[in-house]
Design a protein around this motif. Structure first.
Motif, mmCIF file in Angstrom:
data_model
loop_
_atom_site.group_PDB
_atom_site.id
_atom_site.type_symbol
_atom_site.label_atom_id
_atom_site.label_comp_id
_atom_site.label_asym_id
_atom_site.label_seq_id
_atom_site.Cartn_x
_atom_site.Cartn_y
_atom_site.Cartn_z
ATOM 1 N N LEU A 199 0.817 -1.215 0.000
ATOM 2 C CA LEU A 199 0.000 0.000 0.000
ATOM 3 C C LEU A 199 0.850 1.265 0.000
ATOM 4 O O LEU A 199 0.335 2.372 -0.104
ATOM 5 C CB LEU A 199 -0.918 0.021 1.246
ATOM 6 N N THR A 200 2.152 1.073 0.133
ATOM 7 C CA THR A 200 3.060 2.215 0.244
ATOM 8 C C THR A 200 3.475 2.698 -1.147
ATOM 9 O O THR A 200 3.851 1.875 -1.991
ATOM 10 C CB THR A 200 4.313 1.796 1.056
ATOM 11 N N PRO A 201 3.402 3.990 -1.402
ATOM 12 C CA PRO A 201 3.810 4.498 -2.721
ATOM 13 C C PRO A 201 5.255 4.110 -3.053
ATOM 14 O O PRO A 201 6.084 3.944 -2.146
ATOM 15 C CB PRO A 201 3.665 6.021 -2.562
ATOM 16 N N GLY A 202 5.548 3.996 -4.324
ATOM 17 C CA GLY A 202 6.849 3.496 -4.774
ATOM 18 C C GLY A 202 8.027 4.361 -4.376
ATOM 19 O O GLY A 202 9.165 3.883 -4.363
ATOM 20 N N ASN A 203 7.787 5.620 -4.055
ATOM 21 C CA ASN A 203 8.913 6.479 -3.687
ATOM 22 C C ASN A 203 9.183 6.492 -2.180
ATOM 23 O O ASN A 203 9.977 7.287 -1.682
ATOM 24 C CB ASN A 203 8.701 7.925 -4.189
ATOM 25 N N VAL A 204 8.509 5.598 -1.452
ATOM 26 C CA VAL A 204 8.764 5.441 -0.013
ATOM 27 C C VAL A 204 9.078 3.978 0.251
ATOM 28 O O VAL A 204 8.290 3.091 -0.100
ATOM 29 C CB VAL A 204 7.525 5.851 0.829
ATOM 30 N N ARG A 205 10.231 3.727 0.850
ATOM 31 C CA ARG A 205 10.598 2.344 1.190
ATOM 32 C C ARG A 205 10.742 2.214 2.699
ATOM 33 O O ARG A 205 11.257 3.134 3.354
ATOM 34 C CB ARG A 205 11.923 1.959 0.524
ATOM 35 N N LEU A 206 10.286 1.109 3.198
ATOM 36 C CA LEU A 206 10.471 0.807 4.618
ATOM 37 C C LEU A 206 11.432 -0.379 4.713
ATOM 38 O O LEU A 206 11.076 -1.510 4.368
ATOM 39 C CB LEU A 206 9.135 0.464 5.287
ATOM 40 N N LEU A 207 12.650 -0.085 5.146
ATOM 41 C CA LEU A 207 13.677 -1.123 5.244
ATOM 42 C C LEU A 207 13.618 -1.798 6.609
ATOM 43 O O LEU A 207 13.260 -1.162 7.605
ATOM 44 C CB LEU A 207 15.068 -0.504 5.074
#
Ligand code: SF4
Length: 366
Positions: A48-56
């Motif tokens: 659900l997270t937009p492609g320009n935000v990553r959660l590592l």
């Protein structure tokens, strides 16, 4: 302070998407909590997270950051006659260089799963003819329970009980990641349970020293989504701030009583982390006053080592430098049934979560 109002998942995702639209570049945030890792995957947050935000995923799974040398020491203790090793279930199947604790048990070693550190104390009380060793791993959240066990044994003069302590501290690892410069991080989703112990203020130096936002979040999927949304909003507006989104449980100063008890039994020590190596002051050693309950001293265990199983990239996975599918063994020779590294074994491991919930590719923007 934010977060007292009940969090609404749809609203959190809406805020996340809106804030991502205001970013001038892609950003990567890191969580340092195994429960955040698993719940983010399980809930589908990555998809659900937009492609320009990553959660590592960071070094937030205590089993995963435990160096293989520590596992080897546990297995070697279990192989000694007259020794009982008590530990939490997750550690049983973590491979050392010559097998696992579970395999040692199948060969006849007395290895027991416990649900409380006091179970290990009780086992020592019940069998005075045996040496009972508690193999303890974990962060600030589990250290108080280990301290209680040592104090209880000391108070009773229980001299057949000892602790092989592999406790670690989260904030030095966050500093090491940022100073190492091997992974670009734009902010941290900080672990709620560690913050309960340390207090929200403990994360202030990360914000001040590196100019990065830190948001403390609870463990439910909507709380994680809201924390990620808030981090994205802060990044989009260029604000480096510390925010406590879990005020129901986290205070500014944390649990000072528990910290005092830990400080009575443990002192800061340089310890080895899987993936990060030796970090100064990043762990806890049993103080000299309680040395009689220190298994490393009692059994004169040698230095630990930091090798990883051949081909396993856990060290890179838990420091955000690669994702599980980058590992050539993922899903092939390494699965939850036949794990090669701790990140596939642990209930909080990134590789295991990636395998079970299958939404990981989106997490890496791949
Ligand atoms: Fe290690 Fe398995 Fe993860 Fe590869 S997939 S990094 S071998 S735990």
């Amino acid at each position: 302070m934010t977060g007292r109002r009940a969090v609404d998942g749809r609203e959190a995702i809406g805020r996340l998407v809106a804030a991502a639209g205001g970013l001038s570049r892609g950003v990567a945030f890191m969580e340092v909590c195994g429960t955040h890792t698993v719940n983010a995957f399980r809930s589908g947050l990555h998809s659900l997270t937009p492609g320009n935000v990553r959660l590592l995923s960071g070094p937030g799974c205590p089993v995963c950051v435990t160096a293989q040398g520590e596992i080897d020491r546990m297995i070697s203790l279990a192989g000694r006659g007259g020794v009982t090793v008590c530990t939490y279930g997750d550690l049983l199947r973590v491979p050392g260089s010559g097998g696992t604790l579970e395999e040692a048990r199948s060969r006849g070693a007395d290895v027991r799963i416990i649900y409380s550190t006091l179970d290990a104390v009780a086992a020592a009380r019940k069998a005075p003819e045996r040496e009972v060793v508690l193999a303890a791993v974990g962060f600030e959240t589990t250290t108080p329970a280990t301290a209680v066990a040592i104090r209880t044994a000391a108070g009773e003069g229980l001299d057949n009980f000892s602790v092989l302590a592999s406790h670690k501290l989260v904030i030095p690892a966050m500093h090491a990641l940022l100073r190492g410069g091997k992974v670009a991080i734009d902010g941290f989703l900080c672990p709620g349970h560690v913050a309960i112990m340390l207090g929200a203020d403990a994360f202030g130096p990360i914000v001040a020293e590196y100019g990065l936002p830190c948001v403390i979040a609870g463990f439910e999927d909507v709380q994680i989504a809201a924390g990620l949304a808030r981090l994205t909003e802060l990044a989009a507006t260029g604000v480096a701030a510390l925010e406590n989104q879990y005020p129901q449980a986290v205070t500014a100063k944390g649990n000072e009583v528990a910290r005092r008890m830990v400080a009575e039994v443990f002192e800061p020590a340089d310890v080895v982390w899987r993936g990060l190596g030796m970090l100064a002051g990043s762990g806890l050693a049993i103080r000299e006053e309680y040395g009689a309950w220190d298994a490393a001293k009692r059994f004169e265990l040698g230095e630990s080592h930091n090798r990883e199983p051949a081909g396993c990239r856990c060290g890179e996975v838990i420091t955000g430098r690669c994702v599980p599918s980058d590992c050539g063994l993922f899903g092939e020779s390494c699965t939850p049934t036949h794990p090669v590294g701790p990140c596939m074994v642990s209930a909080e491991g990134t590789c295991g979560a990636w395998f079970r919930y299958g939404s990981g590719r989106k997490a890496a923007g791949r």
